[in-house]
Design a protein around this motif. Structure first.
Motif, PDB file in Angstrom:
ATOM      1  N   VAL A 130       0.757  -1.086  -0.065  1.00  0.00           N
ATOM      2  CA  VAL A 130      -0.030   0.094  -0.295  1.00  0.00           C
ATOM      3  C   VAL A 130       0.810   1.409   0.120  1.00  0.00           C
ATOM      4  N   TYR A 131       2.155   1.047  -0.095  1.00  0.00           N
ATOM      5  CA  TYR A 131       3.249   2.376  -0.106  1.00  0.00           C
ATOM      6  C   TYR A 131       2.588   3.155  -1.395  1.00  0.00           C
ATOM      7  N   PRO A 132       2.556   2.950  -2.376  1.00  0.00           N
ATOM      8  CA  PRO A 132       2.081   3.505  -3.555  1.00  0.00           C
ATOM      9  C   PRO A 132       0.783   4.521  -3.690  1.00  0.00           C
ATOM     10  N   PRO A 133      -0.482   3.574  -3.163  1.00  0.00           N
ATOM     11  CA  PRO A 133      -1.471   4.597  -2.941  1.00  0.00           C
ATOM     12  C   PRO A 133      -1.352   5.385  -1.768  1.00  0.00           C
ATOM     13  N   VAL A 134      -1.012   5.022  -0.702  1.00  0.00           N
ATOM     14  CA  VAL A 134      -0.764   5.828   0.560  1.00  0.00           C
ATOM     15  C   VAL A 134      -0.003   7.070   0.173  1.00  0.00           C
ATOM     16  N   SER A 135       1.031   7.045  -0.663  1.00  0.00           N
ATOM     17  CA  SER A 135       1.838   8.136  -0.930  1.00  0.00           C
ATOM     18  C   SER A 135       1.110   8.948  -1.775  1.00  0.00           C
ATOM     19  N   LYS A 136       0.525   8.386  -2.668  1.00  0.00           N
ATOM     20  CA  LYS A 136      -0.470   9.487  -3.604  1.00  0.00           C
ATOM     21  C   LYS A 136      -1.542  10.232  -2.809  1.00  0.00           C
ATOM     22  N   MET A 137      -2.236   9.606  -1.703  1.00  0.00           N
ATOM     23  CA  MET A 137      -3.104  10.218  -1.201  1.00  0.00           C
ATOM     24  C   MET A 137      -2.443  11.344  -0.323  1.00  0.00           C
ATOM     25  N   ILE A 138      -1.285  11.184   0.369  1.00  0.00           N
ATOM     26  CA  ILE A 138      -0.727  11.817   1.311  1.00  0.00           C
ATOM     27  C   ILE A 138      -0.306  13.238   0.284  1.00  0.00           C
ATOM     28  N   LYS A 139       0.212  12.900  -0.927  1.00  0.00           N
ATOM     29  CA  LYS A 139       0.835  14.084  -1.714  1.00  0.00           C
ATOM     30  C   LYS A 139      -0.413  14.745  -1.992  1.00  0.00           C
ATOM     31  N   ALA A 140      -1.598  14.084  -2.424  1.00  0.00           N
ATOM     32  CA  ALA A 140      -3.077  14.884  -3.034  1.00  0.00           C
ATOM     33  C   ALA A 140      -3.612  15.700  -1.853  1.00  0.00           C
ATOM     34  N   LEU A 148       4.323  29.449   5.528  1.00  0.00           N
ATOM     35  CA  LEU A 148       5.107  30.099   6.789  1.00  0.00           C
ATOM     36  C   LEU A 148       6.335  28.898   7.016  1.00  0.00           C
ATOM     37  N   GLY A 149       6.314  28.125   6.073  1.00  0.00           N
ATOM     38  CA  GLY A 149       7.412  27.190   6.394  1.00  0.00           C
ATOM     39  C   GLY A 149       7.066  25.912   6.885  1.00  0.00           C
ATOM     40  N   GLY A 150       8.035  24.927   7.056  1.00  0.00           N
ATOM     41  CA  GLY A 150       7.779  23.466   7.526  1.00  0.00           C
ATOM     42  C   GLY A 150       8.224  22.476   6.422  1.00  0.00           C
ATOM     43  N   TRP A 151       7.619  21.297   6.819  1.00  0.00           N
ATOM     44  CA  TRP A 151       7.960  20.302   5.818  1.00  0.00           C
ATOM     45  C   TRP A 151       6.892  19.025   5.807  1.00  0.00           C
ATOM     46  N   THR A 152       7.100  18.218   4.911  1.00  0.00           N
ATOM     47  CA  THR A 152       6.354  17.204   4.763  1.00  0.00           C
ATOM     48  C   THR A 152       7.245  16.024   4.502  1.00  0.00           C
ATOM     49  N   ARG A 153       7.489  14.798   5.458  1.00  0.00           N
ATOM     50  CA  ARG A 153       8.378  13.729   5.168  1.00  0.00           C
ATOM     51  C   ARG A 153       7.609  12.450   5.315  1.00  0.00           C
ATOM     52  N   ILE A 154       8.286  11.450   4.618  1.00  0.00           N
ATOM     53  CA  ILE A 154       7.510  10.019   4.835  1.00  0.00           C
ATOM     54  C   ILE A 154       8.686   9.247   5.244  1.00  0.00           C
ATOM     55  N   VAL A 155       8.489   8.285   6.114  1.00  0.00           N
ATOM     56  CA  VAL A 155       9.084   7.360   6.671  1.00  0.00           C
ATOM     57  C   VAL A 155       8.698   5.994   6.397  1.00  0.00           C
ATOM     58  N   VAL A 156       9.476   5.327   5.559  1.00  0.00           N
ATOM     59  CA  VAL A 156       9.060   4.007   4.929  1.00  0.00           C
ATOM     60  C   VAL A 156       9.985   2.929   5.713  1.00  0.00           C
ATOM     61  N   GLU A 157       9.245   1.509   5.817  1.00  0.00           N
ATOM     62  CA  GLU A 157      10.054   0.535   6.298  1.00  0.00           C
ATOM     63  C   GLU A 157      10.512  -0.595   5.332  1.00  0.00           C
ATOM     64  N   LYS A 158      11.175  -1.168   5.391  1.00  0.00           N
ATOM     65  CA  LYS A 158      11.634  -2.488   4.769  1.00  0.00           C
ATOM     66  C   LYS A 158      10.375  -3.450   4.817  1.00  0.00           C
ATOM     67  N   PRO A 159      10.077  -4.434   4.114  1.00  0.00           N
ATOM     68  CA  PRO A 159      10.733  -4.430   2.610  1.00  0.00           C
ATOM     69  C   PRO A 159      10.505  -3.686   1.709  1.00  0.00           C
ATOM     70  N   PHE A 160      11.550  -2.987   0.965  1.00  0.00           N
ATOM     71  CA  PHE A 160      11.225  -2.125  -0.122  1.00  0.00           C
ATOM     72  C   PHE A 160      11.551  -2.871  -1.287  1.00  0.00           C
ATOM     73  N   GLY A 161      10.451  -3.538  -1.689  1.00  0.00           N
ATOM     74  CA  GLY A 161      10.446  -4.215  -2.822  1.00  0.00           C
ATOM     75  C   GLY A 161      10.940  -5.980  -2.401  1.00  0.00           C
ATOM     76  N   GLY A 175       9.067   8.088  -5.826  1.00  0.00           N
ATOM     77  CA  GLY A 175      10.122   9.325  -6.175  1.00  0.00           C
ATOM     78  C   GLY A 175       9.339  10.428  -6.948  1.00  0.00           C
ATOM     79  N   GLU A 176       8.246  10.071  -7.870  1.00  0.00           N
ATOM     80  CA  GLU A 176       7.637  10.697  -8.675  1.00  0.00           C
ATOM     81  C   GLU A 176       6.698  11.845  -7.882  1.00  0.00           C
ATOM     82  N   LEU A 177       6.424  11.272  -6.466  1.00  0.00           N
ATOM     83  CA  LEU A 177       5.524  12.178  -5.750  1.00  0.00           C
ATOM     84  C   LEU A 177       6.466  12.997  -4.757  1.00  0.00           C
ATOM     85  N   PHE A 178       7.482  12.461  -4.217  1.00  0.00           N
ATOM     86  CA  PHE A 178       8.243  13.136  -3.066  1.00  0.00           C
ATOM     87  C   PHE A 178       9.757  13.370  -3.671  1.00  0.00           C
ATOM     88  N   ASN A 179      10.440  14.282  -3.066  1.00  0.00           N
ATOM     89  CA  ASN A 179      11.847  14.354  -3.261  1.00  0.00           C
ATOM     90  C   ASN A 179      12.619  13.451  -2.429  1.00  0.00           C
TER      91      ASN A 179
END
Ligand code: BG6
Length: 484
Positions: A130-140, A148-161, A175-179
């Motif tokens: 569910v990483y891809p759909p969740v990332s999309k939803m967060i981005k959207a 006034l500043g701040g950030w958005t970060r995501i923390v992902v756990e293994k297994p990465f593939g 990578g298409e959604l977040f730097n």
């Protein structure tokens, strides 16, 4: 990058095992030690289950404190739990994420932080599917919108593939959604005290510098053992196996820290650049330098197929083809249901040339770093046996953390790493090119195992694993020392 202002930590998959056992306890410890400012922070749990805030708090409460020592933390615990809110919703549609965004925004307004900035940390305690759909939803719907500043970060756990291709696909989708600077790929071994000590040890101690190479080191072993099996997670484990679960990530990361060249500075990018170079210098693994095992009884788990070849034990030899390490075997060994629970790094030195004491057979110099349990570093060396005779014996220089640092409590890996994500320090996280290079090393072997071309040898639960693994070590030139 703003380091003050409202901070929202969103634990996705809040009712799952990882969140309960690792994420929330780490957050509580950070809170208890004053690293999460109650004037700024709010924690959100998100998952599909329909439960109330109070029900989520009840579910995690028991994991946050040791019942026996609970009293001194009772006040902090009840304050911490009040910071947690729960939002439920699906992982792949906007309804839940809009709700989540609303809850976060309300919190940001309520905190009235002087800068009005917004820091949003999304922790994926989720299955990777569910990483891809969740990332999309967060981005959207849920990224920081404050001017006034701040950030958005995501923390992902293994297994990465599961292999190079699937990992690259996952990396591209995210990578298409977040730097890259917003993506924190956790490998919790990088948060362990003695793993973090590795670079200090190597580059701040004069006596290691000239010895740390093929001229002096005979072999390096990185060993992980657990004295329990895959009970309760056989379904997950059978799809992945010990190489993907432990070796390709945790042990390989340690190998990088042992083998890398000195970075030009301690900047995260400089360190990670050097790690990538090591990974890219590893030559393809040969089947004859691999021993796989599967403990007897593993297939009794109803979620494991009766004919599974999935290894629960593996010893593999990695060879680094560069000026420093050519010819030095790096032996990576991991096993479940073994005789003990231990993780060690063992650096074995070559024999002394011209052995006038005739003491070679007593054992070599060996430098051992015990990651867990009971963190320690010790060095095996040859000394004169005290007494009238001129006899030699092996002894040890011992730095045991329990004795030396009695008043220091060693932080949990997840505590450190979550703090790093809030501070924006990516040194102890896996960069995309590092991940790719790690999969490049193991993918051909993993495919051969998945196709049944390399077989797992049965071994008894509570043993040292298949004896073939000890023979492989011997062939690689490892000299067994007394008591190991
Ligand atoms: C996890 C693995 O990454 O690490 C588990 O998925 C393993 O199988 C665990 O048990 C070991 O971590 P630690 O910190 O207990 O050594």
């Amino acid at each position: 990058v703003s380091e003050t202002g409202s901070l929202s930590i969103i634990v996705l998959g809040a009712s799952g095992d990882l969140a309960k056992k690792k994420t929330f306890p780490a957050l509580f410890n950070l809170y208890h030690q004053g690293f999460l400012n109650p004037d700024e922070v709010h924690i959100f749990g998100y998952a599909r289950t329909k439960i109330s805030d109070e029900e989520l708090r009840d579910r995690i409460r028991g994991y946050l404190v040791d019942e026996k020592k609970a009293s001194d933390k009772a006040e902090a615990l009840s304050k911490f739990l009040k910071l947690i809110k729960y939002v439920n919703g699906p992982y792949d549609s906007e309804e839940g994420f809009k709700k989540l965004d609303k809850a976060i925004s309300e919190h940001e307004v309520s905190k009235k932080s002087s800068e009005g900035s917004s820091r949003r940390l999304f922790y994926f305690a989720l299955p990777p599917s569910v990483y891809p759909p969740v990332s999309k939803m967060i981005k959207a719907w849920c990224t920081n919108k404050s001017d006034l500043g701040g950030w958005t970060r995501i923390v992902v756990e293994k297994p990465f593939g599961k292999d190079l291709e699937s990992a690259e696909q996952l990396s591209s989708q995210i990578g298409e959604l977040f730097n890259e600077s917003q993506i924190y790929r956790i490998d919790h071994y990088l948060g362990k005290e003695l793993v973090q000590n590795m670079l200090v040890l190597r580059f701040a101690n004069r006596f290691f510098l000239p010895l740390w190479n093929r001229d002096n080191i005979a072999n390096v072993q990185i060993v992980f053992r657990e004295d329990f099996g895959t009970e309760g997670r056989g379904g997950y484990f059978d799809e992945y196996g010990i190489i993907r679960d432990i070796i390709q990530n945790h042990l390989l990361q340690i190998l990088c820290l042992i083998a890398m060249e000195k970075p030009i500075s301690l900047k995260p990018e400089h360190i990670r650049d050097e790690k990538v170079k090591v990974l890219q210098s590893v030559v393809p693994i040969k089947d004859e330098e691999v021993v796989l095992g599967q403990y007897e009884g593993y297939r009794d788990d109803p979620t494991v197929p009766n004919d599974s070849n999935t290894p629960t034990f593996a010893t593999t030899i990695l060879r680094i083809d560069n000026e420093r390490w050519e010819g030095v075997p790096f032996i990576l060994k991991a096993g479940k249901a073994m005789s003990s629970k231990k993780a060690d790094i063992r650096i074995q030195f070559k024999d002394v040339p011209g052995d006038i004491f005739k003491c070679h057979n007593q054992g070599r110099n060996e430098f051992i770093i015990r990651l867990q349990p009971s963190e320690a570093m010790y060095m095996k060396l040859t000394v004169k046996q005290p007494g009238l005779e001129m006899q030699t014996a092996q002894s040890e220089l011992d730095l045991s953390y329990k004795q030396r640092y009695q008043d220091v409590s060693i932080p949990e890996a997840y505590e450190r790493l979550i703090l790093d994500t809030i501070r924006g320090d990516q040194q102890h996280f896996v960069r995309r090119d590092e991940l790719k290079a790690a999969w490049e090393i193991f993918t051909p072997l993993l495919h051969r195992i998945d196709n049944g071309e390399v077989k797992s040898i049965p071994y008894k639960q509570g043993s040292r694993g298949p004896t073939e693994a000890d023979q492989l070590l011997k062939k690689a030139g490892y000299m067994q020392t007394h008591g190991y």
